[in-house]
Design a protein around this motif. Structure first.
Motif, short mmCIF file in Angstrom:
data_model
loop_
_atom_site.label_atom_id
_atom_site.label_comp_id
_atom_site.label_asym_id
_atom_site.label_seq_id
_atom_site.Cartn_x
_atom_site.Cartn_y
_atom_site.Cartn_z
N SER A 181 -43.48 -29.70 33.67
CA SER A 181 -44.63 -29.76 33.49
C SER A 181 -45.28 -28.50 33.89
N GLU A 182 -44.67 -27.49 34.61
CA GLU A 182 -45.67 -25.75 35.33
C GLU A 182 -43.98 -25.15 33.95
N GLY A 183 -42.74 -25.74 33.27
CA GLY A 183 -42.86 -24.10 32.60
C GLY A 183 -41.72 -23.13 33.69
N LEU A 184 -41.14 -23.74 35.19
CA LEU A 184 -41.04 -23.29 36.20
C LEU A 184 -40.05 -24.42 36.72
N TYR A 185 -38.12 -23.09 37.17
CA TYR A 185 -38.06 -23.37 37.88
C TYR A 185 -38.38 -24.08 39.31
N ALA A 186 -37.83 -24.78 39.95
CA ALA A 186 -38.46 -25.57 41.34
C ALA A 186 -37.54 -25.17 42.72
N ASP A 187 -38.65 -24.56 43.75
CA ASP A 187 -38.15 -24.69 45.14
C ASP A 187 -37.17 -25.02 45.12
N ALA A 188 -36.87 -26.84 45.50
CA ALA A 188 -36.29 -27.16 46.12
C ALA A 188 -35.96 -29.27 45.36
#
Length: 733
Positions: free
Chosen positions: A478-485
Motif C-alpha cells: 500500500s505504501e510502495g516501500l520496504y518496512a522498518d520491521a
C-alpha cells in the motif's frame, strides 16, 4: 596543499595524528564540553589518556601596561594542522601573532609554533606567559572496568625549560616545555589561564620578557609529549619532537600529499566536489588511531566518538578501500575481530571499543551481518587470502549466531537492535535482514574461494531464500516501500508507549494516532506483518545492497525522493520526524540510487550533502547535517567514495583474479565534461581512469593498466576486455 579559512571562532577544530587528537575552538581556546566524559572531551588526547585541558598565551605590553590572553580572530584549517591569526585580538599591543599547530604523524606529542611581529614604532617590551593545564585521565568507560583516575597530577621533574608531570596513581606522563629564552617556571593545581577547566590537573606557566624593534619577528614553540607506558617513553618522545620539529612537519605534510594523490578525483567544472572529495580523504586520515598494545584502526568521529565501532567501520571501510588505503581497512577489521573474539567468541561483532579496550556494548544484530559482508568486499579489493582465512572461521560463527540464537523462529530475519537504536525497536528489523542476506551471499563467495563446495551450496541456498523473504515479508504494497520491521502485533504493543514518548519529546504531533491506525488494521495479533513504524532511513537498504526486486526498487526509490524523506541537506533519519540528517543516511540513500542505475538522483543527494561542506569546520562535513555533532565523521567517506567510485565510475574489483570490471554510469550533468579517477589502488595494482567527451557525441574511456590486469568494460550492452597497458574504448551515449 592549501588550507581553508574560517571566521567562526566558537566552532570546534580537530588536529590529529595517528596518536594525538587535539580539539578546541577556532579562536585558539579550549572550553570544556562533552557528554561521554562531562566537560572533558576537548583538549589534547593521547588515547587512551588525556594529556592537557589546553594551553594559552598571555601578552603584556610593559610600557603601555596592557595585558591580554591572545584570542584568534582568524582560523585556517590545514590537512596537517591548524593556523591561528591574531590580527585584532591583541587589543592595542602593536604586534601581530600567528600560531601554527600540528601533531607529528607517528609521534606521541605535538608542537605549537608562535611567530610575533612588531609593527609599532621604536621598541616594544613584552612579557610572555605560556600557560598549560595538564589533565592526565583515562578515556570514557574506564571506571566501569576498574581503571580509576588518580586524584591529581604531580610535577615530578622541573627543568630549565620543561616540566615532567605524572598521574598520581598510574604510569601516565606528559612533558611540556618551550624554547623561549630565560624562562621562569611556576606550577600549581590552582594555576589557571583565561578559562577555568574542569580537569583536576596541574597548571604550568612559562614566563619571560623580550624586546622587539619595529617589524622585528620573534619565534618560539610549545612542545608536549606523553606516554601511557612509562616515563622513559615520554622523555624520549619529547626529545624527538623538540629537536626535529621542522623535519617532522615535512614528514607529516608528505603523508597528506600521498593521501591526496590516491584515488584523485577531478571532474571538470565541479570544483566544490573535487575539493570536498580531497578533504574527505584527509578527514579520514585524522580519524586513524593507534594505541600501542591494542591496535590501529579507523575511529568513528571526532571529538565525540574517538574510538572504534563495528557498525561505523563496515560502512566507512568500504570508502577506505575505494580511496586506496587497504592497510587501514585490514588493520581496523583485525582489531574488531580480536576484540569480538575476546568479548563474545560466538561470532557476534562488538558495537564499540574504547581506546582503553573496554566494550560498552557487545554488539547490535546488524553489525555482525555487515561485518561478514565486508570481509568479502575487503578480499575482492585486496586479494588478501590470508586475511580471508583469518576472518572466515569467525564469519561462520557469526552466521550461526544470526540464524540460531537471534532467529528462533527460523525465518532468516535475526532479531535485535540494528543501526537505529530506538528503545523498543529490538525486533526483526530491515537493516539486519538485508545485511544478513548480503552476508549469506558473501559466505557463499568466501566458501567457494576457500574450496568448500558444500558450504558454498548451503550459503547460496540460504542467501536465495533470505533475499526472497526480504522482498516478500518486508514489502508494504500500500505504501510502495520496504518496512522498518516485521513482527506480530503483540510484539509491537509493548513498545508503543516508548515510541510515542520519544515522538512527543521531538515535538511530533499525531504520531500516537498514526500508530493506533496501524494497530487497528490488524486482525491476527500473533501473525508476523510488516510495519512502517518510524520510516527510518534504513528502509532504503534493500536497494543499497542490491537485493530489491527491480519493480519494488523503482517504486520505493520514487517514494523516498519526496519531501517526506529528503530535505535541504539530504535524507532524514526518519520520515516521521523529518528533523535530523546525517552523512550516512544521505550516503546510503545515494548508494541505493546509484546501485539501481539512477546516477542523476544519486548526484542530487550528494549535492545536498555538499551544501554542508565547511559549515562548521573548514574542509569537513559534520556528523549531523548541516553543522552539528562531530566535526569529522568516518562514514562520510562511504557517502562520497562509494557512489562515485563504485557506481559512477563503475569500479568492480576482483583482485584475487587480477581483474577489474568497469561499468561507468556518469550523471547526465557530467556528460560533456572530463572526468578522471587517478591513482586508484586495487590489490597490488594502480589504475588511472579518464573519461573525456568526443566530438560528435559519446566519450573516450582511457585506462592506464601498467600491471597487466584483465580490464573488462561493460557498457551499453557491450562487453570488451583488454590487458594492454593503455586501454582506450569509446562509450556511446
Amino acid at each position: 596543499m592549501t588550507g581553508l579559512t574560517s571566521r567562526h571562532p566558537i566552532n570546534l577544530y580537530y588536529n590529529a595524528s595517528e596518536y594525538i587528537k587535539i580539539c578546541g575552538t577556532q579562536d585558539g581556546f579550549f572550553p570544556d564540553f562533552g557528554h561521554h566524559l562531562a566537560n572533558e572531551m576537548g583538549g589534547v588526547w593521547l588515547h587512551p589518556i588525556k594529556l592537557l585541558d589546553g594551553f594559552w598565551l598571555k601578552l603584556t605590553d610593559l610600557d603601555r601596561n596592557i595585558s591580554v590572553w591572545s584570542r584568534a580572530d582568524g582560523f585556517t584549517n590545514e590537512p596537517w594542522g591548524s593556523r591561528f591569526d591574531y590580527d585584532h585580538g591583541l587589543s592595542h599591543i602593536p604586534v601581530a601573532l600567528e600560531r601554527i599547530q600540528y601533531a607529528p604523524e607517528r609521534e606521541q606529542g605535538f608542537v605549537s609554533a608562535y611567530k610575533l611581529r612588531s609593527y609599532g614604532r621604536g621598541t616594544t617590551r613584552l612579557r610572555l606567559e605560556l600557560l598549560v593545564r595538564t589533565d592526565l585521565r583515562p578515556v570514557w568507560f574506564s571506571d566501569e572496568i576498574g581503571i580509576m583516575d588518580g586524584e591529581r597530577d604531580e610535577a615530578v621533574v622541573v627543568s630549565e625549560r620543561d616540566v615532567l608531570v605524572k598521574d598520581s596513581r598510574h604510569e601516565w606522563y606528559t612533558k611540556v616545555g618551550t624554547d623561549l629564552p630565560q624562562v621562569t617556571i611556576e606550577t600549581g593545581s590552582e594555576l589557571y589561564g583565561p578559562e577555568f577547566t574542569a580537569g583536576a590537573g596541574l597548571g604550568v606557566a612559562f614566563r619571560t620578557e623580550i624586546e622587539l624593534n619595529d617589524k622585528e619577528e620573534f619565534e618560539f614553540r610549545l612542545f608536549a609529549a606523553g606516554s601511557y607506558m612509562s616515563k622513559g617513553a615520554c622523555v624520549r618522545t619529547y626529545e624527538t619532537i623538540s629537536n626535529r620539529y621542522d623535519a617532522l612537519l615535512e614528514e607529516k605534510q608528505k603523508v597528506y600529499e600521498t593521501v591526496e594523490h590516491r584515488a584523485r578525483l577531478e571532474i571538470s567544472g565541479e570544483a566544490q566536489l573535487n575539493e570536498a572529495f580531497k578533504w574527505t580523504k584527509w578527514n579520514n586520515q585524522w580519524l586513524v588511531q593507534t594505541v600501542d598494545g591494542i591496535g590501529r584502526g579507523l575511529t568513528a568521529g571526532g571529538p565525540t566518538y574517538p574510538w572504534w565501532f563495528g557498525c561505523d567501520s563496515t560502512y566507512a571501510l568500504q570508502g577506505v578501500l575505494a580511496i586506496g588505503d587497504p592497510q587501514l581497512a585490514k588493520d581496523t577489521l583485525d582489531l574488531i575481530l580480536r576484540k569480538s573474539e575476546e568479548i563474545n567468541a560466538n561470532g557476534r561483532i562488538v558495537h564499540e571499543i574504547t581506546t582503553i579496550g573496554a566494550v560498552p556494548n557487545p554488539g547490535n544484530t546488524q553489525e555482525t551481518a555487515h561485518y561478514i559482508a565486508f570481509v568479502w568486499e575487503c578480499f575482492r579489493w585486496t586479494g588478501d587470502e590470508e586475511l580471508l582465512r583469518r576472518h572466515y572461521a569467525y564469519c561462520v560463527k557469526g552466521i550461526d549466531w544470526l540464524l540460531g540464537e537471534m532467529d528462533p523462529d527460523g525465518d532468516l530475519f535475526p532479531s535485535g537492535y540494528g543501526i537505529i537504536e530506538i528503545a523498543g525497536l529490538n525486533m526483526e528489523l530491515i537493516d539486519s535482514a538485508v545485511y544478513t542476506a548480503q552476508a549469506l551471499r558473501a559466505m557463499a563467495g568466501m566458501s567457494e574461494q576457500l574450496g568448500d563446495e558444500a558450504a558454498r551450496r548451503k550459503y547460496a541456498e540460504l542467501a536465495e531464500r533470505a533475499v526472497r523473504a526480504v522482498n516478500e515479508e518486508f514489502w508494504c504494497e500500500s505504501e510502495g516501500l520496504y518496512a522498518d520491521a516485521v513482527a506480530p502485533t503483540a510484539q509491537i504493543i509493548p513498545s508503543v508507549d516508548d515510541m510515542v514518548s520519544l515522538s512527543e519529546q521531538h515535538g511530533i504531533a499525531g504520531y500516537g494516532a498514526y500508530l493506533r491506525r496501524l494497530l487497528e488494521q490488524v486482525d491476527d495479533q500473533e501473525a508476523d506483518r510488516a510495519w512502517l513504524l518510524n520510516k527510518n532511513w534504513v528502509i532504503v537498504t534493500p536497494m543499497e545492497a542490491g537485493i530489491a526486486d527491480p519493480d519494488k526498487a523503482r517504486r520505493a526509490l520514487a517514494a523516498m525522493r519526496t519531501p517526506e524523506y529528503v530535505g535541504e541537506y539530504g535524507t532524514y533519519l526518519s520520515g516521521i520526524y523529518r528533523q535530523g540528517t546525517m552523512t550516512i543516511s544521505t550516503g546510503v540513500h545515494a548508494v541505493a540510487e546509484a546501485a539501481t542505475g539512477n546516477s542523476d538522483e544519486a548526484l542530487d543527494l550528494l549535492e545536498r550533502l555538499l551544501a554542508t561542506f565547511s559549515k562548521a569546520l573548514p574542509g569537513s562535513f559534520s556528523e549531523m547535517s548541516p553543522d552539528y555533532g562531530c566535526v569529522v565523521q568516518a562514514w562520510t567517506i562511504y557517502a562520497l567514495a562509494v557512489p562515485i567510485i563504485r557506481h559512477f565510475f563503475g569500479v568492480r574489483p576482483e583482485a584475487h583474479e587480477r581483474r577489474l570490471t568497469l561499468s561507468p554510469k556518469l550523471p547526465s550533468a557530467w556528460r560533456g565534461k572530463s572526468s578522471s579517477l587517478t591513482g586508484l589502488r586495487v590489490g597490488d595494482a594502480e589504475f588511472d581512469i579518464v573519461i573525456t567527451p568526443k566530438e560528435g557525441g559519446g566519450s573516450l574511456l582511457s585506462v592506464r593498466n601498467e600491471h597487466g590486469w584483465q580490464v573488462t568494460l561493460e557498457h551499453g550492452g557491450e562487453r570488451l576486455e583488454s590487458k594492454d597497458s593503455i586501454i582506450e574504448w569509446t562509450l556511446h551515449q
